[in-house]
Write an enzyme that holds these catalytic residues in place. Structure first.
Site, PDB file in Angstrom:
ATOM      1  N   LYS A 248     -19.307 -32.655  24.070  1.00  0.00           N
ATOM      2  CA  LYS A 248     -18.705 -34.007  25.074  1.00  0.00           C
ATOM      3  C   LYS A 248     -20.093 -34.555  25.897  1.00  0.00           C
ATOM      4  O   LYS A 248     -20.085 -35.691  25.822  1.00  0.00           O
ATOM      5  CB  LYS A 248     -17.749 -33.331  25.794  1.00  0.00           C
ATOM      6  CG  LYS A 248     -16.471 -33.280  25.368  1.00  0.00           C
ATOM      7  CD  LYS A 248     -15.468 -32.420  26.387  1.00  0.00           C
ATOM      8  CE  LYS A 248     -14.200 -32.116  25.473  1.00  0.00           C
ATOM      9  NZ  LYS A 248     -13.162 -31.139  26.279  1.00  0.00           N
TER      10      LYS A 248
ATOM     11  N   GLN B 289     -12.292 -28.233  31.786  1.00  0.00           N
ATOM     12  CA  GLN B 289     -12.199 -27.618  30.254  1.00  0.00           C
ATOM     13  C   GLN B 289     -11.072 -26.551  30.172  1.00  0.00           C
ATOM     14  O   GLN B 289     -11.076 -25.592  30.751  1.00  0.00           O
ATOM     15  CB  GLN B 289     -13.466 -27.017  29.745  1.00  0.00           C
ATOM     16  CG  GLN B 289     -13.411 -26.557  28.306  1.00  0.00           C
ATOM     17  CD  GLN B 289     -13.082 -27.570  27.477  1.00  0.00           C
ATOM     18  OE1 GLN B 289     -13.493 -28.945  27.429  1.00  0.00           O
ATOM     19  NE2 GLN B 289     -12.151 -27.598  26.079  1.00  0.00           N
TER      20      GLN B 289
ATOM     21  N   ASP C 170      -9.044 -36.546  30.717  1.00  0.00           N
ATOM     22  CA  ASP C 170      -8.047 -35.751  29.709  1.00  0.00           C
ATOM     23  C   ASP C 170      -6.733 -36.644  29.452  1.00  0.00           C
ATOM     24  O   ASP C 170      -6.124 -36.135  28.660  1.00  0.00           O
ATOM     25  CB  ASP C 170      -7.991 -34.412  30.027  1.00  0.00           C
ATOM     26  CG  ASP C 170      -9.050 -33.485  29.554  1.00  0.00           C
ATOM     27  OD1 ASP C 170      -9.540 -34.079  28.350  1.00  0.00           O
ATOM     28  OD2 ASP C 170      -9.528 -32.478  30.058  1.00  0.00           O
TER      29      ASP C 170
END
Length: 338
Positions: free
Chosen positions: A81, A125, A148
């Site tokens: 990422k 995460q 997200d």
């Protein structure tokens, strides 16, 4: 008249030979959709967006990633990422925390990042250690910075067909289908897997109304899960025009379960033992080699949905930065106070 009859016989013979040629030709294998190629296109679009923002005098979008613990897969995902962010011109940081961090300490960190005007996009995460409530953490991230798309507000807006931060993996699947030109309107779709972060949002994107604020696919969608008997799942997949496999079960979808020409999108990421090499390797939820001989389109694992997930995360980060320009925190505070 005799000449006309002879001509007719010749035409009929020619049509018969063409028909034989058509039916006896071996069927071509499925088109393998390169997620890497599509992701490069999307990242190029993101790079152009960032360049335009900078040329207009605005700062670069900034992504903050919180990584808890030493999970090797999580560290690998986060590295992908941040590399993608650098590639498109987004600045980023990874904040590492030990696995014994308390939930309260993690919530405090999220609050600080929520109120930091330099941070446009924020993600924690997953998975998190067992002692931390993942839902509480996802809901602690500001909805406007939630790249997200896991905050309850963003999930609710998704379900109401409203513009929002879409979860990156479902959005990636949606873009694969759209950019490949796979039709969805009126089509039968099976989504194998009902997770709130992947299966459910994919089903929402595919079945909702294409005329709404956040256009959907207008498909007829069936969702299966761990209590769906395999024979029942097979009944649904055999009539499906599109199959999205997101159950986390290797070789769940086999050639006998699909109809010819179906589009098969494999979201699964499973690490299995390779008896030939003696090492572990990544496979999806689909018997790739078998299904590709029958499907019309298929995504590989790796190299299919994975790169698209990262690309869509970059798009969400840019969207978050643009939202700040459209709705600065000062304006929001003034509106709330009035």
């Amino acid at each position: 008249m005799a000449a006309i009859r002879t001509l007719r016989k010749l035409c009929q013979h020619s049509q018969h030979q063409l028909c034989k040629l058509h039916t006896s030709a071996p069927r071509q294998e499925a088109v393998v959709i390169s997620g890497r190629k599509l992701a490069r296109q999307i990242r190029e679009e993101a790079r152009v967006d960032v360049d335009k923002m900078v040329l207009a005098g605005h700062r670069r979008p900034h992504l903050s990633v919180v990584l808890v613990g030493e999970n090797p897969a999580s560290h690998s995902y986060v590295l992908n990422k941040t590399r993608a962010a650098a590639d498109v011109g987004i600045s980023s940081e990874t904040i590492l925390k030990q696995s014994d961090i308390s939930e309260e300490e993690l919530l405090d960190l999220i609050y600080k990042l929520n109120t930091d005007h330099r941070v446009d996009g924020l993600l924690v995460q997953l998975p998190l250690p067992d002692h931390i409530d993942e839902r509480a953490i996802c809901n602690a991230v500001s909805p406007t910075k939630d790249v997200d798309g896991f905050h309850v507000v963003n999930v609710g807006r998704l379900c109401l067909d409203q513009s929002t931060m879409l979860p990156a993996t479902p959005w990636g699947v949606w873009e694969i289908i759209k950019r490949t030109g796979i039709p969805t309107i009126g089509k039968n779709v099976v989504v194998a897997g009902r997770s709130k972060n992947v299966g459910m949002p994919i089903a929402m994107l595919l079945h909702t109304d294409s005329r709404h604020e956040r256009p959907g696919g207008d498909a007829t969608v069936t969702i299966s899960h761990r209590h769906t008997p395999k024979e029942q799942l097979s009944q649904h997949t055999k009539i499906a025009d599109i199959i999205v496999a997101a159950a986390g079960i290797p070789n769940l979808i086999t050639p006998d379960m699909i109809k010819e020409g179906a589009a098969v999108i494999d979201v699964g990421i499973n690490r299995v033992h390779d008896p030939v090499t003696g090492k572990s390797r990544l496979v999806g939820d689909v018997d790739f080699e078998g299904v590709r001989k029958k499907a019309g389109f298929i995504t590989p694992v790796p190299g299919g949905v994975g790169p698209m997930t990262v690309a869509m995360l970059m798009k969400n980060t840019i969207k978050a930065a643009k939202n700040v320009l459209l709705f600065p925190p000062e304006r929001i505070r003034m509106a709330a106070a009035s």
